[in-house]
Motif scaffolding. Structure first.
Motif, PDB file in Angstrom:
ATOM      1  N   GLY A 125       0.829  -1.192   0.000  1.00  0.00           N
ATOM      2  CA  GLY A 125       0.000   0.000   0.000  1.00  0.00           C
ATOM      3  C   GLY A 125       0.861   1.238   0.000  1.00  0.00           C
ATOM      4  O   GLY A 125       2.097   1.157   0.029  1.00  0.00           O
ATOM      5  N   GLY A 126       0.225   2.396  -0.013  1.00  0.00           N
ATOM      6  CA  GLY A 126       0.944   3.647  -0.136  1.00  0.00           C
ATOM      7  C   GLY A 126       1.634   4.114   1.125  1.00  0.00           C
ATOM      8  O   GLY A 126       2.389   5.079   1.097  1.00  0.00           O
ATOM      9  N   GLY A 148       4.769   2.908  -1.100  1.00  0.00           N
ATOM     10  CA  GLY A 148       4.633   3.594  -2.372  1.00  0.00           C
ATOM     11  C   GLY A 148       4.778   2.642  -3.532  1.00  0.00           C
ATOM     12  O   GLY A 148       4.889   1.432  -3.375  1.00  0.00           O
ATOM     13  N   SER A 149       4.762   3.209  -4.733  1.00  0.00           N
ATOM     14  CA  SER A 149       4.809   2.399  -5.947  1.00  0.00           C
ATOM     15  C   SER A 149       6.234   1.932  -6.218  1.00  0.00           C
ATOM     16  O   SER A 149       7.176   2.722  -6.097  1.00  0.00           O
ATOM     17  CB  SER A 149       4.296   3.215  -7.126  1.00  0.00           C
ATOM     18  N   PRO A 150       6.470   0.662  -6.572  1.00  0.00           N
ATOM     19  CA  PRO A 150       5.482  -0.407  -6.692  1.00  0.00           C
ATOM     20  C   PRO A 150       5.054  -0.931  -5.324  1.00  0.00           C
ATOM     21  O   PRO A 150       5.862  -1.020  -4.405  1.00  0.00           O
ATOM     22  CB  PRO A 150       6.226  -1.484  -7.481  1.00  0.00           C
ATOM     23  N   PHE A 151       3.790  -1.297  -5.225  1.00  0.00           N
ATOM     24  CA  PHE A 151       3.210  -1.686  -3.939  1.00  0.00           C
ATOM     25  C   PHE A 151       3.475  -3.167  -3.688  1.00  0.00           C
ATOM     26  O   PHE A 151       2.770  -4.027  -4.208  1.00  0.00           O
ATOM     27  CB  PHE A 151       1.716  -1.387  -3.932  1.00  0.00           C
ATOM     28  N   VAL A 164      11.809 -11.234   4.312  1.00  0.00           N
ATOM     29  CA  VAL A 164      12.486 -10.230   3.495  1.00  0.00           C
ATOM     30  C   VAL A 164      11.536  -9.070   3.209  1.00  0.00           C
ATOM     31  O   VAL A 164      10.341  -9.260   3.004  1.00  0.00           O
ATOM     32  CB  VAL A 164      12.971 -10.862   2.178  1.00  0.00           C
ATOM     33  N   ALA A 165      12.086  -7.853   3.197  1.00  0.00           N
ATOM     34  CA  ALA A 165      11.278  -6.678   2.863  1.00  0.00           C
ATOM     35  C   ALA A 165      10.784  -6.772   1.421  1.00  0.00           C
ATOM     36  O   ALA A 165      11.357  -7.478   0.587  1.00  0.00           O
ATOM     37  CB  ALA A 165      12.099  -5.413   3.066  1.00  0.00           C
ATOM     38  N   GLY A 166       9.713  -6.039   1.128  1.00  0.00           N
ATOM     39  CA  GLY A 166       9.043  -6.158  -0.156  1.00  0.00           C
ATOM     40  C   GLY A 166       9.838  -5.629  -1.326  1.00  0.00           C
ATOM     41  O   GLY A 166       9.842  -4.439  -1.603  1.00  0.00           O
ATOM     42  N   VAL A 167      10.521  -6.499  -2.044  1.00  0.00           N
ATOM     43  CA  VAL A 167      11.201  -6.171  -3.292  1.00  0.00           C
ATOM     44  C   VAL A 167      10.845  -7.279  -4.273  1.00  0.00           C
ATOM     45  O   VAL A 167      11.311  -8.404  -4.143  1.00  0.00           O
ATOM     46  CB  VAL A 167      12.735  -6.082  -3.111  1.00  0.00           C
ATOM     47  N   ASN A 168       9.996  -6.976  -5.243  1.00  0.00           N
ATOM     48  CA  ASN A 168       9.471  -8.006  -6.143  1.00  0.00           C
ATOM     49  C   ASN A 168       8.793  -9.127  -5.366  1.00  0.00           C
ATOM     50  O   ASN A 168       8.857 -10.290  -5.734  1.00  0.00           O
ATOM     51  CB  ASN A 168      10.575  -8.585  -7.038  1.00  0.00           C
ATOM     52  N   GLY A 169       8.099  -8.768  -4.322  1.00  0.00           N
ATOM     53  CA  GLY A 169       7.473  -9.763  -3.458  1.00  0.00           C
ATOM     54  C   GLY A 169       8.504 -10.282  -2.472  1.00  0.00           C
ATOM     55  O   GLY A 169       9.440 -10.992  -2.836  1.00  0.00           O
ATOM     56  N   GLY A 170       8.386  -9.887  -1.195  1.00  0.00           N
ATOM     57  CA  GLY A 170       9.391 -10.288  -0.204  1.00  0.00           C
ATOM     58  C   GLY A 170       9.342 -11.783   0.068  1.00  0.00           C
ATOM     59  O   GLY A 170       8.276 -12.368   0.243  1.00  0.00           O
ATOM     60  N   ASN A 171      10.497 -12.434   0.069  1.00  0.00           N
ATOM     61  CA  ASN A 171      10.551 -13.860   0.371  1.00  0.00           C
ATOM     62  C   ASN A 171      10.305 -14.121   1.853  1.00  0.00           C
ATOM     63  O   ASN A 171      10.630 -13.308   2.707  1.00  0.00           O
ATOM     64  CB  ASN A 171      11.910 -14.444  -0.005  1.00  0.00           C
ATOM     65  N   GLY A 172       9.741 -15.277   2.146  1.00  0.00           N
ATOM     66  CA  GLY A 172       9.538 -15.669   3.527  1.00  0.00           C
ATOM     67  C   GLY A 172      10.836 -16.054   4.199  1.00  0.00           C
ATOM     68  O   GLY A 172      11.817 -16.436   3.553  1.00  0.00           O
ATOM     69  N   GLY A 173      10.858 -15.941   5.529  1.00  0.00           N
ATOM     70  CA  GLY A 173      12.039 -16.319   6.289  1.00  0.00           C
ATOM     71  C   GLY A 173      12.273 -17.821   6.260  1.00  0.00           C
ATOM     72  O   GLY A 173      11.351 -18.630   6.087  1.00  0.00           O
ATOM     73  N   ALA A 174      13.524 -18.213   6.431  1.00  0.00           N
ATOM     74  CA  ALA A 174      13.906 -19.623   6.378  1.00  0.00           C
ATOM     75  C   ALA A 174      13.322 -20.414   7.542  1.00  0.00           C
ATOM     76  O   ALA A 174      13.135 -19.888   8.640  1.00  0.00           O
ATOM     77  CB  ALA A 174      15.428 -19.744   6.392  1.00  0.00           C
ATOM     78  N   GLY A 175      13.062 -21.683   7.287  1.00  0.00           N
ATOM     79  CA  GLY A 175      12.676 -22.603   8.339  1.00  0.00           C
ATOM     80  C   GLY A 175      13.892 -23.256   8.972  1.00  0.00           C
ATOM     81  O   GLY A 175      15.041 -22.858   8.724  1.00  0.00           O
ATOM     82  N   ILE A 176      13.641 -24.268   9.782  1.00  0.00           N
ATOM     83  CA  ILE A 176      14.705 -25.022  10.455  1.00  0.00           C
ATOM     84  C   ILE A 176      14.519 -26.509  10.146  1.00  0.00           C
ATOM     85  O   ILE A 176      13.415 -27.041  10.263  1.00  0.00           O
ATOM     86  CB  ILE A 176      14.683 -24.784  11.967  1.00  0.00           C
ATOM     87  N   GLY A 177      15.597 -27.152   9.753  1.00  0.00           N
ATOM     88  CA  GLY A 177      15.551 -28.583   9.462  1.00  0.00           C
ATOM     89  C   GLY A 177      15.692 -29.416  10.721  1.00  0.00           C
ATOM     90  O   GLY A 177      16.422 -29.061  11.646  1.00  0.00           O
ATOM     91  N   SER A 178      14.979 -30.538  10.745  1.00  0.00           N
ATOM     92  CA  SER A 178      15.067 -31.473  11.872  1.00  0.00           C
ATOM     93  C   SER A 178      14.929 -32.898  11.351  1.00  0.00           C
ATOM     94  O   SER A 178      14.161 -33.158  10.418  1.00  0.00           O
ATOM     95  CB  SER A 178      13.957 -31.193  12.891  1.00  0.00           C
ATOM     96  N   SER A 179      15.670 -33.818  11.970  1.00  0.00           N
ATOM     97  CA  SER A 179      15.579 -35.244  11.629  1.00  0.00           C
ATOM     98  C   SER A 179      15.005 -36.058  12.779  1.00  0.00           C
ATOM     99  O   SER A 179      15.190 -37.272  12.848  1.00  0.00           O
ATOM    100  CB  SER A 179      16.967 -35.781  11.259  1.00  0.00           C
ATOM    101  N   ILE A 180      14.273 -35.394  13.693  1.00  0.00           N
ATOM    102  CA  ILE A 180      13.743 -36.093  14.857  1.00  0.00           C
ATOM    103  C   ILE A 180      12.799 -37.229  14.465  1.00  0.00           C
ATOM    104  O   ILE A 180      12.700 -38.234  15.163  1.00  0.00           O
ATOM    105  CB  ILE A 180      13.031 -35.096  15.806  1.00  0.00           C
ATOM    106  N   SER A 181      12.126 -37.108  13.325  1.00  0.00           N
ATOM    107  CA  SER A 181      11.193 -38.149  12.877  1.00  0.00           C
ATOM    108  C   SER A 181      11.899 -39.316  12.214  1.00  0.00           C
ATOM    109  O   SER A 181      11.278 -40.347  11.945  1.00  0.00           O
ATOM    110  CB  SER A 181      10.186 -37.554  11.889  1.00  0.00           C
TER     111      SER A 181
END
Length: 294
Positions: A125-126, A148-151, A164-181
């Motif tokens: 948004g603006g 502002g534009s681009p929104f 990640v901040a919005g630049v061409n659609g902000g990427n989501g934060g990384a997860g954490i790997g586990s082998s407990i299963s």
């Protein structure tokens, strides 16, 4: 019968006696937050990515023999469904005294992300919007929008890093790997933020709920029983008032418990957890709420 001492606990010899469980290892992941919806009007703006469910994992949690222990598996939050609407936060997951907080919903049009286990991304948004804060020891904050534009909206936070901040659609934060299963799996990654006439952001490690790849389009949902955040909807030019750009739902949580396989199995469970013996471990996996008694 001969007895040997393994890890400080007497274990059985040839007669195969199982000794009681004293402590367990656990992974508790809450439900991920839903992504934000796009906004209709003179132009359309993307929704923030949903934050991942909080993740807690440790060894050495003491259990009381003969006592029923509550297990709650948190649901993922719904994606924003109305024009510019924010995503709903996920629900907490609980094992004994351990509570992981649900992921924060992604922000809708000009709305900041919601705090949670990991925070939702700021909606486009603006005006400036911020990512919701994460819970210390469980997850990170969501990303801010591009004012502002681009929104363009921010990605949801993950258990391993900020959104990640919005630049061409902000990427989501990384997860954490586990082998407990017994298998290596990435849990609790953030949802991608929605773009504006651009591709939406990827989910954290490309395993979270990616935002919509076209314009306009719905955000993708997080995978069930991983606590992933849902993706934000991606906007388009020209209003697109008939488009139904909804945020993706957050993935449900999970609770996994394991301990050495030479120790006694649980005396009772509810909620139909899967129990497997893999290598040296006995593993209980709850994908629905229930109880366990050792």
């Amino acid at each position: 019968m001969s007895l040997s001492k393994v890890g400080g606990i007497l274990s059985a010899g040839l007669n195969g006696i199982n000794y009681p469980v004293q402590t367990v290892e656990y992974l508790v992941v809450a439900g991920g937050g839903g992504g934000g919806a796009l906004s209709f009007g003179g132009g359309t703006s993307g929704g923030g990515g949903g934050g991942a469910g909080g993740l807690l994992s440790a060894t050495g949690l003491a259990v009381t023999i003969g006592s029923s222990i509550t297990v709650t598996v948190g649901a993922g939050g719904a994606g924003g469904a109305t024009s510019g609407g924010s995503g709903t936060s996920g629900s907490n997951s609980v094992f004994s005294s351990i509570t992981a907080s649900g992921g924060g919903g992604g922000g809708g049009n000009t709305v900041s992300g919601v705090a949670g286990g990991s925070g939702g991304g700021g909606g486009a948004g603006g005006s400036t919007t911020t990512g919701g804060t994460g819970t210390s020891g469980q997850g990170f904050a969501g990303g801010n929008n591009h004012a502002g534009s681009p929104f363009i909206a921010g990605g949801g936070g993950g258990a391993g890093s900020v959104g990640v901040a919005g630049v061409n659609g902000g990427n989501g934060g990384a997860g954490i790997g586990s082998s407990i299963s017994g298998s290596a799996i990435v849990y609790a990654s953030g949802g991608g933020g929605g773009g504006y006439t651009t591709l939406g952001g990827l989910g954290g490690y490309q395993t979270g709920g990616a935002s919509g790849p076209a314009n306009p389009s719905n955000g993708f949902s997080g995978v069930g029983n991983t606590g992933q955040g849902g993706g934000g909807a991606t906007g388009s030019t020209g209003g697109a008032t008939s488009a139904n750009g909804s945020g993706g739902a957050g993935g449900s949580g999970i609770v996994i418990i394991r301990y050495p396989s030479y120790l006694a199995p649980a005396t009772s469970t509810t909620g139909s957890p899967e129990m497997v013996v893999t290598g040296a471990w006995r593993v209980y996996t709850f994908v629905a709420s229930g109880t366990i008694t050792f």
